[in-house]
Design an enzyme around this catalytic site. Structure first.
Site, PDB file in Angstrom:
ATOM      1  N   ASN A 206       0.855  -1.180   0.000  1.00 40.48           N
ATOM      2  CA  ASN A 206       0.000   0.000   0.000  1.00 40.48           C
ATOM      3  C   ASN A 206       0.897   1.239   0.000  1.00 40.48           C
ATOM      4  O   ASN A 206       2.131   1.149   0.033  1.00 40.48           O
ATOM      5  CB  ASN A 206      -0.979  -0.011   1.174  1.00 40.48           C
ATOM      6  N   ARG A 207       0.291   2.405  -0.040  1.00 43.79           N
ATOM      7  CA  ARG A 207       1.059   3.646  -0.151  1.00 43.79           C
ATOM      8  C   ARG A 207       2.077   3.791   0.986  1.00 43.79           C
ATOM      9  O   ARG A 207       3.247   4.112   0.776  1.00 43.79           O
ATOM     10  CB  ARG A 207       0.096   4.834  -0.154  1.00 43.79           C
ATOM     11  N   GLU A 209       3.344   1.454   2.995  1.00 40.53           N
ATOM     12  CA  GLU A 209       4.379   0.419   2.923  1.00 40.53           C
ATOM     13  C   GLU A 209       5.410   0.737   1.840  1.00 40.53           C
ATOM     14  O   GLU A 209       6.614   0.537   2.036  1.00 40.53           O
ATOM     15  CB  GLU A 209       3.724  -0.946   2.650  1.00 40.53           C
ATOM     16  N   ASP A 276      -5.719  -8.427   0.758  1.00 36.18           N
ATOM     17  CA  ASP A 276      -5.818  -9.868   0.479  1.00 36.18           C
ATOM     18  C   ASP A 276      -6.686 -10.124  -0.745  1.00 36.18           C
ATOM     19  O   ASP A 276      -6.402 -11.010  -1.552  1.00 36.18           O
ATOM     20  CB  ASP A 276      -6.402 -10.604   1.687  1.00 36.18           C
TER      21      ASP A 276
END
Length: 488
Positions: A206-207, A209, A276
């Site tokens: 994600n952004r 991470e 997920d």
């Protein structure tokens, strides 16, 4: 084949694919209740419990999504020798499409996340877990389990929740096994060191991470692209798909391709487990031979469905099919433009070096002759506009009993055709004013006309364009069809 048709074709074949998921599995418990008072013992809410529910969490949620999408799933991972571990095993084994190889650890508990929910709001989360790398014996057992599964699968997913299964050299060994077997590897990453995923086909941070792993800002399109390219270049990963919450997704490939996917979520209730869903949908698409951009598009639609649910939910195949049909309707409606907006679109297309074609008609009852005209027209250009006579215009041309269908009904049918890129309704008896505004590169009309009879031919030719006369399909006429219905 348009993207919707392609996505539906992929979903229809979901049962033909087997996906291996390896990673940190856990049990997600949800405790539901109501809160109507504050405790006299401390300034905290008192929750009256109504019911409890348990489901697969962590890497198990990837498995749940794979199964609900209609794929076959295999899982390799670790649980504790406890009641939660037995519950995880039971949940994995209750679906005939799932095969699980679980390592049972006598010395640590199964990871359990318990969420307390009141009025669809999460009040508290309590985690019961022990984080540690696998022992050498457990690592060897995991590698053996994975090696046994690889001949029967098309994609391997590494679902890293930082609980220990994918720590140290273990991840590299798994990726090496898969790549030697010719299997793509999709990684849902954790932590700041993505070099441990070297050789992976795709990572899906994600952004936040991505920013932490690259140590670069990720607050706009360009910075996201730069950070993804940094990960590709420095960590030996082939492709990056960055999930960006309300801003959708950005796919950056090793070859330099960049694809932005706008978010499709209508309402966001809970983002738990959305990553997920993205990983599972992508893995399914890749396992069926889809391109990365096709997989990302389908995963984006799936994510838009799951965030409208509460808890770590999964997406079902029929929900995704319905969403694709709904998307098609929205796209069809978006093709119907008024003249000023159509002009802006044409200018944009032509600045991109795309040729724009134009054909027109009443298209009252769509028949094979119309389809032939549209196909021939689309073959003459990069983008095709259909000019459509309004209801008043048709009535003046065809008589008081026409049109049979309203202008919006006719426009909607036309705009649903893959060969049609835009529909413009005009009120006049001829499309001359519309042609003067849009100035297409190619004007297409049926071969029952000569070029000197085609309205607007001189205008288009003087502007550097050309006229094409399409061959007509004999025996098809809306007027004849209407007369037959009257006489039957």
């Amino acid at each position: 084949m348009n993207s919707r048709t392609r996505h539906l074709e992929l979903l229809n074949r979901a049962s033909n694919v087997d996906i291996l998921c390896v990673g940190d599995i856990m049990l997600d418990r949800f405790v539901y209740g109501s809160v109507d008072r504050i405790s006299p013992e401390a300034p905290i809410p008192v929750m009256r419990i109504n019911r409890e529910q348990s489901m697969l969490g962590g890497a198990g949620n990837v498995v749940r999504n794979l199964l609900s999408l209609g794929a076959n799933a295999r899982f390799c991972g670790l649980v504790g020798k406890d009641e939660a571990g037995r519950e995880v095993a039971s949940l994995l084994n209750e679906d005939d499409q799932c095969t699980a190889n679980l390592i049972v650890d006598d010395h640590r508990p199964t990871s359990v996340k318990t969420r307390f929910m009141a009025s669809n709001q999460q009040m508290l989360r309590a985690d019961h877990e022990h984080i540690a790398a696998l022992s050498e014996t457990q690592q060897q057992q995991l590698l053996l389990d994975v090696a046994e599964s690889l001949p029967d699968v098309q994609v391997m997913v590494l679902s890293d929740y930082g609980k220990g299964v994918l720590e140290g050299d273990n991840t590299q060994h798994l990726i090496t096994l898969a790549r030697k077997a010719g299997i793509s590897v999709v990684v849902d990453p954790k932590g700041n060191d993505y070099s441990k995923y070297r050789g992976a086909t795709l990572v899906t941070p994600n952004r936040k991470e991505l920013s932490e792993a690259s140590q670069m800002p990720c607050d706009n399109d360009q910075s996201i692209i730069a950070a993804a390219r940094h990960i590709i270049e420095t960590c030996g990963i082939e492709n990056v798909l960055a999930t960006r919450s309300q801003d959708g997704m950005t796919l950056v490939t090793k070859s330099g391709e960049v694809v932005h996917q706008a978010t499709v979520a209508r309402e966001v209730f809970d983002v738990s487990g959305a990553g997920d869903t993205v990983v599972a949908t992508l893995a399914l698409a890749l396992g069926l031979g889809a391109s990365l951009s096709e997989g990302a598009e389908l995963a984006n639609i799936a994510a838009g469905i799951v965030v409208a649910k509460t808890g770590t939910a999964s997406v079902y195949q029929d929900e995704l099919v319905n969403a694709l049909h709904h998307q098609e309707l929205n796209q069809a409606e978006a093709k119907i433009l008024d003249r000023p907006h159509a002009k802006d679109k044409v200018v944009h297309w032509q600045r991109q070096g795309l040729s724009v074609g134009f054909t027109n008609g009443c298209f009252d009852l769509l028949h094979p002759g119309h389809i032939s005209l549209i196909k021939q027209s689309a073959a003459q250009c990069d983008r095709l506009i259909v000019g459509l006579n309004s209801d008043a215009s048709v009535k003046r041309l065809k008589g008081d009993e026409r049109p049979i269908q309203t202008e919006m009904a006719r426009a909607t049918v036309l705009s649903s055709l893959a060969d049609v890129d835009m529909v413009v309704i005009f009120e006049e008896d001829t499309p001359m004013e519309t042609l003067s505004a849009l100035l297409p590169d190619v004007l297409i009309k049926g071969a029952d006309y000569t070029i000197d009879q085609v309205v607007g031919a001189d205008l288009i030719q003087q502007n550097g364009g050309r006229v094409f006369l399409a061959q007509l399909e004999d025996g098809f006429s809306t007027t004849n069809t209407v007369n037959k219905l009257k006489n039957s």
